[in-house]
Design a protein around this motif. Structure first.
Motif, mmCIF file in Angstrom:
data_model
loop_
_atom_site.group_PDB
_atom_site.id
_atom_site.type_symbol
_atom_site.label_atom_id
_atom_site.label_comp_id
_atom_site.label_asym_id
_atom_site.label_seq_id
_atom_site.Cartn_x
_atom_site.Cartn_y
_atom_site.Cartn_z
ATOM 1 N N ILE A 60 -58.133 -5.282 4.682
ATOM 2 C CA ILE A 60 -58.266 -4.849 6.064
ATOM 3 C C ILE A 60 -57.662 -5.957 6.923
ATOM 4 O O ILE A 60 -58.077 -7.117 6.847
ATOM 5 N N PHE A 82 -64.957 -4.293 4.984
ATOM 6 C CA PHE A 82 -65.237 -2.915 4.600
ATOM 7 C C PHE A 82 -66.352 -2.893 3.566
ATOM 8 O O PHE A 82 -66.655 -3.899 2.919
ATOM 9 N N VAL A 95 -65.199 0.945 7.508
ATOM 10 C CA VAL A 95 -64.249 -0.078 7.932
ATOM 11 C C VAL A 95 -64.769 -0.709 9.220
ATOM 12 O O VAL A 95 -65.119 -0.012 10.167
ATOM 13 N N ILE A 110 -55.255 -0.699 7.130
ATOM 14 C CA ILE A 110 -55.905 -0.582 5.827
ATOM 15 C C ILE A 110 -54.799 -0.589 4.788
ATOM 16 O O ILE A 110 -54.034 0.373 4.669
#
Length: 154
Positions: A60, A82, A95, A110
């Motif tokens: 992320i 996440f 997330v 992502i």
């Protein structure tokens, strides 16, 4: 005498309250739950599926001042920003989104694999005691349904 003191205390309490004074909490809504399937409906977050994403390789990233950075999880129990859990008989990824005040529309990347990345762009509604998602885009397309989670087909 006890009645006079009790009445005095009650009157003092009632008149000392300021009706304009409101106690507020803080609402911080900067997460998004995502379910990911392939075109055949196979759950790509379920680690028992051979085609599932390798959770140890998912990244992320946040776009801040033109640079992609990997957040530190903000001291949360999820340092990779996440968490994956089971909901409604499928695996869902929560997330923790970029909510930088420095960006008009903070972007969260992502990175599923080295060659497969999705971009979430968020418009937030902000007040003195609240940060909440107002509008969500996935890969520059407006998202209209995210309850109970955003569904992505790969």
């Amino acid at each position: 005498m006890k009645k006079i003191i009790s009445i005095g205390l009650i009157a003092f309490t009632l008149f000392s309250c300021n009706s304009d004074e409101v106690i507020h909490g803080f609402n911080y809504d900067a997460t998004l739950n995502i379910a990911v399937t392939n075109s055949n409906g196979l759950d790509l977050l379920n680690p028992t599926n051979s085609d599932a994403f390798d959770q140890s390789k998912i990244k992320i990233l946040y776009l801040v001042k033109g640079k992609l950075i990997q957040g530190d999880g903000g001291g949360t129990d999820n340092p990779r920003n996440f968490a994956i859990f089971k909901q409604d008989n499928r695996y869902v990824m929560r997330v923790f989104l970029n909510s930088s005040e420095e960006e008009q529309y903070p972007e969260t990347y992502i990175q599923w694999t080295e060659s497969n990345t999705d971009i979430l762009k968020i418009e937030y509604s902000r007040s003195a005691n609240s940060v909440s998602k107002k509008t969500v885009w996935l890969n520059n397309e407006l998202v209209s349904t995210i309850n109970p989670y955003l569904k992505i087909v790969k």
